[in-house]
Design an enzyme around this catalytic site. Structure first.
Site, PDB file in Angstrom:
ATOM      1  CB  SER A 102      -0.953  -0.017   1.199  1.00 49.81           C
ATOM      2  OG  SER A 102      -1.932   1.000   1.062  1.00 49.81           O
ATOM      3  N   GLY A 114      14.135   5.997  -6.700  1.00 55.99           N
ATOM      4  CA  GLY A 114      14.470   5.265  -7.914  1.00 55.99           C
ATOM      5  C   GLY A 114      13.306   4.543  -8.547  1.00 55.99           C
ATOM      6  CE  LYS A 161       1.913   9.935  -3.673  1.00 57.95           C
ATOM      7  NZ  LYS A 161       3.091   9.448  -2.926  1.00 57.95           N
ATOM      8  CB  SER A 221       8.228   3.836 -12.574  1.00 57.14           C
ATOM      9  OG  SER A 221       7.173   3.383 -11.747  1.00 57.14           O
TER      10      SER A 221
END
Length: 661
Positions: free
Chosen positions: A423, A480, A426, A482
């Protein structure tokens, strides 16, 4: 002229080079023997050549050269000769001189010479044969000793100072002198006993003398040679160098060097982890192995940044089978090839199974889980990029919520023992669709963990016993991954700026991918069912401060009102749709420690499964009708604290509205 000689010698065949070395050593042995006699007797008292003295010059190379050959001195490449070769030379010459002395003793009637001549012959051989090799090494490298110690060294190469005069610093110095791409001119070290000393031709300066040293030697870059230092220590050093107008790079960490993945000479940009200065806590061995060792494990989203690191660490623990479940063909190919190479290299017995598929295909997921009798599932498959999901609401909900529900229900029916959801912070009081979908995914697992039986996917009229232990692990940004801001900043700095930051006060939590994956595995082993674990992310980092430090460590200055002539400007672009200024890790205040110092257990509110099932059905109907406003309304209804802070920016919804207008 010297350059012509050097190039000519380098072009000789290996056989020709060996012949030249042997001939040179024979001449040097003769010279050493003659010098030994001269030192003891003088020129006038040398024995006559016809008295057998000449035979000594025949025996000298015959007793020494075989030992030089046996110890591999003619296999060593002179350009890269090191301490091992010099040690071998010491042994070879000592044995050769000993053999020479035995010959003299056996024929003592013919050869009457003082004993001190033998000793002189021994040390002269060491000086001549060892010295010529060291001189030739420097000659072939084109890097004469004195050129490194003067300020008049070739000005075409960037001048660098090496921070750390220990073994790593000296290895780096040797590598740089061989590569000749950078010109080392000084060491910097905090050890006061080394200050003002000269190591390998370079003077050692203290950190306080750095500014004076830069002005004197024209240093353009600092190379940190501290691979074994703690992150806190590296952060302290980096902070002390921030005010200097130089580019700072570093050698890799000691773990990477020891594993053979990189070399000391593989310079890198300063790792952002060093700026954070937080050391990872050692893993609990029992927790790492509990759900993995000699078991069948599946990772969904196996080709993503978190999923792939989970796969690497799971492989190291020793599962029986590791199933890589991934929707992207290229990502699956990449992680499968990497792990397969590791299995072959280390001779592991793990069965590695790459499966193409989507978590939205529940029957496919169920078939995979049953076919390999999976024990543990790490569910990392999700859409995580906040603005992208905000513009593609339906896909975000289907992948993050429906996908999690599918894998969870398939896990129950297949009899999976452990299910761990990856999870995000956010999910706490979200302001965006991505965060709300991840919180809803948590709620799905919380609700299912309270159900003793659930409807079968194969036959809805049947129910199956729920033996699956569901666990959720919540953490912040990983370095690091995406979409990470770090590579974006580096690319912007490389292009000359500007560096873009959304807001002057925006902050984020950061953790390395390996540390996050390791903690995920350990947290998943501690769950009792329905647990929400929160990782200790340290202190939040102000993104604008991060940008400034990265600019300064690149040897550049920030252009702002105080420094209008600076190199790189920082521009504030405004918060993107759904983006928060501050991220949180806990919804409430109920948090308890666990057996791991970096993992906490959160007590979160949950929705009973019947009510949640009804909400999910309504959500599915709204998605089928592409009713995005209703989708957002249902998300607000189900997810506590979800407060969208922007209008609907979904591309399809906006296009439909514009078409009606």
């Amino acid at each position: 002229m010297l350059e012509v000689v050097r190039v000519t010698l380098l072009k000789l065949s290996r056989r020709q080079k060996r012949v030249l070395q042997v001939l040179a050593d024979v001449v040097l042995l003769w010279l050493a023997l003659l010098m030994a006699f001269l030192l003891r007797l003088g020129w006038d008292d040398l024995p006559a050549w016809d008295s057998g003295f000449l035979w000594l010059f025949v025996f000298a190379p015959l007793t020494a050269v075989p030992f030089l050959i046996r110890f591999g001195l003619y296999r060593a490449v002179l350009r890269y000769i090191g301490n091992e070769a010099l040690s071998a030379m010491f042994k070879a010459i000592s044995l050769g001189v000993l053999a020479f002395a035995l010959v003299l003793f056996a024929y003592s009637q013919q050869f009457l010479i003082p004993r001190s001549v033998i000793f002189s012959y021994w040390w002269l051989c060491l000086v001549f044969l060892g010295g010529i090799r060291l001189l030739l090494r420097q000659f072939f490298l084109g890097d004469w000793f004195f050129s490194q110690t003067t300020h008049k060294a070739p000005g075409s190469l960037p001048r660098v100072a090496i921070y750390g005069a220990g073994s790593s610093g000296n290895q780096l110095l040797a590598a740089l002198r061989q590569q000749k791409s950078l010109l080392p001119v000084a060491f910097i070290d905090d050890d006061p006993t080394l200050h003002k000393r000269v190591i390998a031709g370079l003077r050692v300066y203290s950190r306080q003398q750095a500014i004076k040293m830069f002005a004197e030697l024209g240093v353009q870059e600092i190379l940190l040679a501290m691979p074994s230092a703690s992150r806190a220590r590296r952060r302290e050093v980096i902070e002390s160098l921030e005010d200097l107008p130089v580019h700072v790079r570093t050698v890799p960490g000691i773990v990477d060097i020891a594993s053979g993945r990189v070399d000391v000479a593989d310079l890198q940009e300063v790792d952002i982890v060093d700026l954070l200065g937080r050391d990872a806590v050692a893993a609990e061995h029992t927790l790492l192995h509990r759900c993995i060792e000699q078991q069948a494990v599946m990772v969904t989203g196996a080709g993503g940044s978190i999923g792939s690191e989970l796969c690497r660490q799971i492989l190291a623990v020793g599962p029986r089978t590791l199933i890589l479940f991934e929707h992207s063909e290229f990502n699956l190919y990449a992680i499968h090839a990497e792990l397969q190479a590791q299995i072959s290299r280390q001779g592991l017995t793990v069965a590695l199974v790459p499966i193409l598929g989507s978590v939205r295909d529940v029957q496919h997921v169920l078939k995979v889980l049953k076919s390999w009798q999976v024990n543990t599932v790490y569910h990392a498959a999700a859409y995580k990029h906040v603005p992208m999901v905000e513009h593609n609401v339906a896909e975000g909900v289907l992948n993050n919520v429906t996908g999690t529900l599918n894998v969870a229900c398939a896990a129950i029916e297949a009899g999976v023992a452990n299910f761990v959801l990856i999870s995000t912070d956010k999910a706490v009081r979200p302001t965006n669709v991505m965060g709300s979908t991840k919180r809803l995914a948590e709620m799905v697992l919380q609700a299912l963990s309270r159900e003793s039986r659930v409807a079968s996917l194969l036959d809805n009229k049947l129910t199956v016993l729920n033996r699956t232990r569901f666990t959720m692990v919540r953490f912040g940004n990983v370095l690091g991954s995406s979409g990470s801001v770090i590579p974006l900043f580096r690319e912007q700095i490389r292009k000359g700026g500007p560096v873009t930051v959304t807001h002057p006060k925006i902050t984020r939590y950061f953790m390395t991918i390996p540390e996050a994956a390791q903690l995920v595995i350990q947290a998943g082993s501690m769950g009792q069912g329905g647990d929400v674990f929160v990782l200790d992310m340290g202190e939040p980092v102000e993104i604008v401060d991060l940008a400034k430090r990265m600019i300064m460590l690149s040897g550049l200055t920030v252009r702002d009102d105080e420094q209008p002539d600076g190199d790189i400007a920082i521009e504030f672009t405004g918060l993107r749709p759904g983006e928060k200024l501050y991220e949180e890790l806990l919804i409430g205040d109920n948090v308890a420690p666990t057996e791991h110092p970096k993992i906490m257990r959160a007590e979160e509110e949950l929705m009973p499964w019947p009510a949640l099932r009804h909400l999910l059905d309504e959500l599915n109907n709204a998605l089928q009708q592409q009713d995005i406003p209703h989708v957002r309304q249902l998300l607000r209804q189900g997810v506590k604290g979800y407060q969208p802070e922007s209008a609907i920016v979904d591309w399809l919804y906006q296009h439909g509205v514009q078409s009606k207008d």
